[in-house]
Write a protein that holds these residues in place. Structure first.
Motif, mmCIF file in Angstrom:
data_model
loop_
_atom_site.group_PDB
_atom_site.id
_atom_site.type_symbol
_atom_site.label_atom_id
_atom_site.label_comp_id
_atom_site.label_asym_id
_atom_site.label_seq_id
_atom_site.Cartn_x
_atom_site.Cartn_y
_atom_site.Cartn_z
ATOM 1 N N GLN A 144 -16.290 39.830 -10.970
ATOM 2 C CA GLN A 144 -17.429 39.242 -10.244
ATOM 3 C C GLN A 144 -17.019 38.842 -8.830
ATOM 4 O O GLN A 144 -17.754 39.079 -7.862
ATOM 5 C CB GLN A 144 -17.946 38.014 -11.011
ATOM 6 C CG GLN A 144 -19.200 37.401 -10.412
ATOM 7 C CD GLN A 144 -20.368 38.369 -10.407
ATOM 8 O OE1 GLN A 144 -20.659 38.995 -11.432
ATOM 9 N NE2 GLN A 144 -21.039 38.543 -9.256
ATOM 10 N N GLN A 181 -16.710 41.956 -6.825
ATOM 11 C CA GLN A 181 -18.011 42.497 -6.412
ATOM 12 C C GLN A 181 -18.638 41.651 -5.323
ATOM 13 O O GLN A 181 -19.367 42.161 -4.465
ATOM 14 C CB GLN A 181 -18.942 42.555 -7.631
ATOM 15 C CG GLN A 181 -18.555 43.629 -8.636
ATOM 16 C CD GLN A 181 -19.434 43.615 -9.869
ATOM 17 O OE1 GLN A 181 -20.185 42.645 -10.075
ATOM 18 N NE2 GLN A 181 -19.334 44.667 -10.670
ATOM 19 N N ASP A 182 -18.346 40.359 -5.373
ATOM 20 C CA ASP A 182 -18.881 39.464 -4.338
ATOM 21 C C ASP A 182 -18.015 39.479 -3.085
ATOM 22 O O ASP A 182 -18.243 38.685 -2.162
ATOM 23 C CB ASP A 182 -18.955 38.033 -4.878
ATOM 24 C CG ASP A 182 -19.994 37.901 -5.971
ATOM 25 O OD1 ASP A 182 -20.862 38.793 -6.075
ATOM 26 O OD2 ASP A 182 -19.900 36.927 -6.757
#
Length: 293
Positions: free
Chosen positions: A68, A71-72
Protein backbone atom coordinates in the motif's frame (compact mmCIF):
# COMPACT_ATOMS: atom_id res chain seq x y z
CA UNK A 1 -2.41 30.55 -37.35
CA UNK A 2 0.17 27.77 -38.00
CA UNK A 3 2.29 29.24 -35.23
CA UNK A 4 -0.59 29.01 -32.76
CA UNK A 5 -1.20 25.36 -33.63
CA UNK A 6 2.43 24.47 -33.10
CA UNK A 7 2.34 26.20 -29.78
CA UNK A 8 -0.72 24.22 -28.73
CA UNK A 9 0.93 20.95 -29.74
CA UNK A 10 4.10 21.80 -27.92
CA UNK A 11 2.08 22.74 -24.88
CA UNK A 12 0.21 19.45 -24.95
CA UNK A 13 3.48 17.57 -25.14
CA UNK A 14 4.88 19.48 -22.22
CA UNK A 15 1.71 18.87 -20.17
CA UNK A 16 1.97 15.18 -20.97
CA UNK A 17 5.58 15.11 -19.75
CA UNK A 18 4.53 16.91 -16.58
CA UNK A 19 1.64 14.53 -15.99
CA UNK A 20 3.93 11.61 -16.63
CA UNK A 21 6.32 12.88 -14.00
CA UNK A 22 3.58 13.22 -11.38
CA UNK A 23 1.43 9.92 -11.96
CA UNK A 24 1.81 6.30 -13.34
CA UNK A 25 2.97 3.21 -11.51
CA UNK A 26 5.80 3.62 -9.01
CA UNK A 27 9.17 2.07 -9.62
CA UNK A 28 9.50 -1.54 -8.52
CA UNK A 29 11.02 -2.19 -5.11
CA UNK A 30 13.29 -5.30 -5.17
CA UNK A 31 12.77 -6.07 -1.47
CA UNK A 32 8.99 -5.80 -1.83
CA UNK A 33 9.09 -8.01 -4.92
CA UNK A 34 11.14 -10.63 -3.07
CA UNK A 35 8.79 -10.46 -0.08
CA UNK A 36 5.83 -10.98 -2.43
CA UNK A 37 7.48 -13.99 -4.05
CA UNK A 38 8.31 -15.58 -0.71
CA UNK A 39 4.81 -14.98 0.56
CA UNK A 40 3.30 -16.41 -2.62
CA UNK A 41 5.44 -19.52 -2.27
CA UNK A 42 4.29 -19.93 1.33
CA UNK A 43 0.67 -19.39 0.38
CA UNK A 44 0.93 -22.13 -2.22
CA UNK A 45 2.25 -24.54 0.39
CA UNK A 46 -0.75 -26.47 1.78
CA UNK A 47 1.19 -27.48 4.87
CA UNK A 48 1.81 -23.83 5.84
CA UNK A 49 -1.77 -22.86 5.05
CA UNK A 50 -3.03 -25.72 7.22
CA UNK A 51 -0.56 -25.62 10.09
CA UNK A 52 0.27 -21.86 10.41
CA UNK A 53 -2.74 -19.83 9.21
CA UNK A 54 -2.31 -17.09 11.82
CA UNK A 55 1.38 -16.49 11.08
CA UNK A 56 0.65 -16.53 7.35
CA UNK A 57 -2.10 -13.98 7.86
CA UNK A 58 0.27 -11.71 9.72
CA UNK A 59 2.76 -11.99 6.86
CA UNK A 60 0.00 -11.09 4.43
CA UNK A 61 -0.93 -8.01 6.46
CA UNK A 62 2.68 -6.83 6.65
CA UNK A 63 3.04 -7.39 2.93
CA UNK A 64 -0.18 -5.47 2.31
CA UNK A 65 1.09 -2.53 4.29
CA UNK A 66 4.31 -2.48 2.30
CA UNK A 67 2.41 -2.75 -0.98
CA UNK A 68 0.00 0.00 0.00
CA UNK A 69 2.79 2.37 0.87
CA UNK A 70 4.50 1.49 -2.40
CA UNK A 71 1.32 2.18 -4.37
CA UNK A 72 0.95 5.45 -2.53
CA UNK A 73 4.53 6.20 -3.50
CA UNK A 74 5.42 6.47 0.11
CA UNK A 75 8.75 6.42 1.82
CA UNK A 76 11.04 3.76 0.38
CA UNK A 77 12.45 2.92 3.82
CA UNK A 78 8.97 2.40 5.17
CA UNK A 79 8.10 0.19 2.18
CA UNK A 80 11.19 -1.92 2.77
CA UNK A 81 10.61 -1.99 6.50
CA UNK A 82 7.21 -3.59 6.08
CA UNK A 83 8.51 -5.78 3.27
CA UNK A 84 11.21 -7.02 5.63
CA UNK A 85 8.60 -7.65 8.31
CA UNK A 86 6.53 -9.54 5.74
CA UNK A 87 9.55 -11.69 4.92
CA UNK A 88 10.17 -12.48 8.58
CA UNK A 89 6.49 -13.25 9.15
CA UNK A 90 6.59 -15.58 6.15
CA UNK A 91 9.61 -17.37 7.59
CA UNK A 92 7.89 -17.60 10.94
CA UNK A 93 4.83 -19.08 9.23
CA UNK A 94 7.05 -21.63 7.49
CA UNK A 95 8.84 -22.66 10.67
CA UNK A 96 5.61 -22.66 12.67
CA UNK A 97 4.04 -24.98 10.11
CA UNK A 98 6.99 -27.37 10.33
CA UNK A 99 6.96 -27.25 14.11
CA UNK A 100 3.22 -27.89 14.29
CA UNK A 101 3.53 -30.71 11.77
CA UNK A 102 6.31 -32.28 13.81
CA UNK A 103 4.25 -31.87 16.97
CA UNK A 104 1.29 -33.49 15.25
CA UNK A 105 3.55 -36.38 14.23
CA UNK A 106 4.75 -36.75 17.82
CA UNK A 107 1.16 -36.77 19.05
CA UNK A 108 0.20 -39.28 16.36
CA UNK A 109 3.14 -41.49 17.32
CA UNK A 110 2.21 -41.22 20.99
CA UNK A 111 -1.38 -42.13 20.17
CA UNK A 112 -0.14 -45.10 18.18
CA UNK A 113 2.13 -46.09 21.06
CA UNK A 114 -0.79 -45.91 23.48
CA UNK A 115 -2.90 -47.98 21.10
CA UNK A 116 -0.17 -50.59 20.85
CA UNK A 117 0.21 -50.64 24.64
CA UNK A 118 -3.51 -51.09 25.10
CA UNK A 119 -3.55 -53.90 22.55
CA UNK A 120 -0.55 -55.50 24.25
CA UNK A 121 -2.26 -55.25 27.64
CA UNK A 122 -5.42 -56.73 26.20
CA UNK A 123 -3.42 -59.56 24.66
CA UNK A 124 -1.61 -60.13 27.96
CA UNK A 125 -4.90 -60.09 29.84
CA UNK A 126 -6.37 -62.63 27.44
CA UNK A 127 -3.26 -64.80 27.74
CA UNK A 128 -3.39 -64.56 31.54
CA UNK A 129 -7.06 -65.51 31.50
CA UNK A 130 -6.30 -68.51 29.33
CA UNK A 131 -3.44 -69.52 31.61
CA UNK A 132 -5.77 -69.26 34.59
CA UNK A 133 -8.40 -71.35 32.83
CA UNK A 134 -5.79 -73.93 31.91
CA UNK A 135 -4.47 -73.99 35.48
CA UNK A 136 -8.03 -74.44 36.76
CA UNK A 137 -8.59 -77.27 34.31
CA UNK A 138 -5.35 -78.86 35.45
CA UNK A 139 -6.39 -78.55 39.09
CA UNK A 140 -9.74 -80.13 38.29
CA UNK A 141 -8.03 -82.93 36.37
CA UNK A 142 -5.63 -83.50 39.26
CA UNK A 143 -8.54 -83.51 41.69
CA UNK A 144 -10.42 -86.02 39.56
CA UNK A 145 -7.27 -88.09 39.24
CA UNK A 146 -6.78 -87.97 43.01
CA UNK A 147 -10.39 -89.03 43.55
CA UNK A 148 -9.98 -91.83 41.04
CA UNK A 149 -6.76 -92.98 42.71
CA UNK A 150 -8.46 -92.80 46.09
CA UNK A 151 -11.37 -94.92 44.88
CA UNK A 152 -8.98 -97.42 43.36
CA UNK A 153 -6.96 -97.50 46.57
CA UNK A 154 -10.12 -98.09 48.58
CA UNK A 155 -11.21 -100.81 46.20
CA UNK A 156 -7.77 -102.34 46.31
CA UNK A 157 -7.74 -102.21 50.09
CA UNK A 158 -11.15 -103.85 50.12
CA UNK A 159 -10.05 -106.62 47.81
CA UNK A 160 -6.87 -107.21 49.78
CA UNK A 161 -8.83 -107.19 52.99
CA UNK A 162 -11.08 -109.87 51.57
CA UNK A 163 -7.95 -111.88 50.82
CA UNK A 164 -6.74 -111.20 54.38
CA UNK A 165 -3.63 -109.40 53.15
CA UNK A 166 -1.76 -107.21 55.58
CA UNK A 167 0.15 -103.99 55.13
CA UNK A 168 3.92 -104.20 55.66
CA UNK A 169 6.97 -102.08 54.91
CA UNK A 170 7.24 -103.96 51.60
CA UNK A 171 3.61 -103.28 50.73
CA UNK A 172 0.60 -105.59 50.94
CA UNK A 173 1.50 -109.14 51.92
CA UNK A 174 -0.80 -112.14 51.62
CA UNK A 175 0.30 -114.97 53.92
CA UNK A 176 -0.84 -118.46 53.01
CA UNK A 177 -0.37 -121.08 55.69
CA UNK A 178 0.62 -124.69 55.11
CA UNK A 179 -3.01 -125.55 54.37
CA UNK A 180 -2.06 -125.17 50.69
CA UNK A 181 0.35 -128.09 50.87
CA UNK A 182 0.63 -131.43 52.61
CA UNK A 183 3.60 -131.87 54.88
CA UNK A 184 6.84 -132.25 52.95
CA UNK A 185 4.95 -131.79 49.66
CA UNK A 186 5.05 -129.14 46.92
CA UNK A 187 1.75 -130.14 45.39
CA UNK A 188 -1.16 -127.79 45.93
CA UNK A 189 -4.13 -129.28 47.73
CA UNK A 190 -7.52 -129.18 45.96
CA UNK A 191 -8.64 -126.62 48.51
CA UNK A 192 -5.96 -124.24 47.29
CA UNK A 193 -8.02 -123.46 44.20
CA UNK A 194 -10.03 -120.85 46.11
CA UNK A 195 -6.88 -118.97 46.98
CA UNK A 196 -5.57 -119.29 43.42
CA UNK A 197 -8.85 -117.98 42.00
CA UNK A 198 -8.98 -115.01 44.36
CA UNK A 199 -5.38 -114.08 43.64
CA UNK A 200 -5.70 -114.48 39.88
CA UNK A 201 -8.93 -112.46 39.85
CA UNK A 202 -7.21 -109.73 41.80
CA UNK A 203 -4.29 -109.63 39.34
CA UNK A 204 -6.74 -109.45 36.44
CA UNK A 205 -8.51 -106.50 38.07
CA UNK A 206 -5.20 -104.72 38.61
CA UNK A 207 -3.05 -105.51 35.57
CA UNK A 208 -0.40 -102.99 36.63
CA UNK A 209 0.38 -105.03 39.71
CA UNK A 210 2.94 -107.80 39.96
CA UNK A 211 3.61 -110.32 42.72
CA UNK A 212 6.56 -112.02 44.26
CA UNK A 213 5.83 -115.45 45.78
CA UNK A 214 8.16 -116.38 48.63
CA UNK A 215 8.26 -119.87 50.11
CA UNK A 216 9.27 -120.72 53.71
CA UNK A 217 9.62 -123.95 55.72
CA UNK A 218 10.22 -124.94 59.29
CA UNK A 219 13.60 -126.19 60.41
CA UNK A 220 12.81 -129.90 60.12
CA UNK A 221 15.31 -131.44 57.70
CA UNK A 222 18.43 -129.99 56.15
CA UNK A 223 18.59 -126.34 55.21
CA UNK A 224 19.33 -127.21 51.59
CA UNK A 225 16.33 -129.52 51.40
CA UNK A 226 14.05 -126.99 52.99
CA UNK A 227 15.27 -124.26 50.66
CA UNK A 228 14.51 -126.45 47.65
CA UNK A 229 11.11 -127.38 49.09
CA UNK A 230 10.17 -123.75 49.67
CA UNK A 231 11.20 -122.88 46.10
CA UNK A 232 9.11 -125.71 44.65
CA UNK A 233 6.08 -124.60 46.68
CA UNK A 234 6.45 -121.02 45.44
CA UNK A 235 6.83 -122.32 41.90
CA UNK A 236 3.72 -124.50 42.31
CA UNK A 237 1.62 -121.49 43.17
CA UNK A 238 3.16 -119.55 40.29
CA UNK A 239 2.24 -122.34 37.86
CA UNK A 240 -1.32 -122.37 39.16
CA UNK A 241 -1.62 -118.62 38.57
CA UNK A 242 -0.22 -118.93 35.06
CA UNK A 243 -2.80 -121.64 34.30
CA UNK A 244 -5.43 -119.22 35.62
CA UNK A 245 -4.42 -116.72 32.94
CA UNK A 246 -1.80 -114.56 34.64
CA UNK A 247 1.30 -113.69 32.62
CA UNK A 248 4.48 -115.32 33.86
CA UNK A 249 6.19 -111.93 33.47
CA UNK A 250 4.17 -110.69 36.42
CA UNK A 251 5.20 -113.42 38.84
CA UNK A 252 8.57 -113.90 40.55
CA UNK A 253 9.36 -116.66 43.04
CA UNK A 254 11.95 -117.05 45.82
CA UNK A 255 12.54 -120.01 48.14
CA UNK A 256 13.95 -118.94 51.50
CA UNK A 257 13.70 -122.33 53.26
CA UNK A 258 14.23 -121.96 56.99
CA UNK A 259 15.15 -118.29 56.78
CA UNK A 260 12.99 -115.58 58.25
CA UNK A 261 10.92 -117.67 60.68
CA UNK A 262 7.91 -115.92 62.18
CA UNK A 263 7.63 -118.27 65.17
CA UNK A 264 9.67 -120.75 67.15
CA UNK A 265 10.58 -124.07 65.61
CA UNK A 266 10.64 -125.69 69.05
CA UNK A 267 7.00 -126.77 68.91
CA UNK A 268 4.49 -127.83 66.30
CA UNK A 269 2.39 -124.69 66.54
CA UNK A 270 5.43 -122.52 65.78
CA UNK A 271 6.67 -124.80 63.00
CA UNK A 272 3.22 -124.68 61.38
CA UNK A 273 3.39 -120.90 61.26
CA UNK A 274 6.84 -121.03 59.73
CA UNK A 275 5.61 -123.34 56.94
CA UNK A 276 4.04 -120.71 54.77
CA UNK A 277 3.94 -118.97 51.42
CA UNK A 278 3.88 -115.19 51.26
CA UNK A 279 2.67 -113.23 48.25
CA UNK A 280 4.02 -109.69 48.12
CA UNK A 281 1.96 -107.41 45.90
CA UNK A 282 3.81 -104.70 43.98
CA UNK A 283 2.95 -101.03 43.92
CA UNK A 284 1.10 -99.44 41.01
CA UNK A 285 4.40 -99.25 39.10
CA UNK A 286 4.94 -102.99 39.27
CA UNK A 287 7.81 -102.71 41.76
CA UNK A 288 8.16 -105.22 44.62
CA UNK A 289 10.31 -104.10 47.52
CA UNK A 290 12.86 -106.81 48.22
CA UNK A 291 13.26 -108.38 51.60
CA UNK A 292 16.05 -107.02 53.83
CA UNK A 293 15.30 -108.88 57.03
Amino acid sequence: MRTVTHALILGSVLISFVLAGCGGPPQNNPLLTQAEQEYQQAENDSLIVLKAPVALKEAEEALGQSRQIWQDKGDKKLIEHHAYIAQQKTKIATETARLNAAQDEVERAEAERQRVLIEARKAEAIAAERRAEKALEQVQEEREEALRARREAEELAGRLSEMEARQSERGMVLTLSDVLFDFDSATLKPGASRVVNELSNFLKEYPERKVQIEGFTDSVGSAEYNKNLSQRRADALRSALIRAGISSQRIQTVGYGEEYPVATNENEAGRQQNRRVEVIISNENGVVTQRTQ
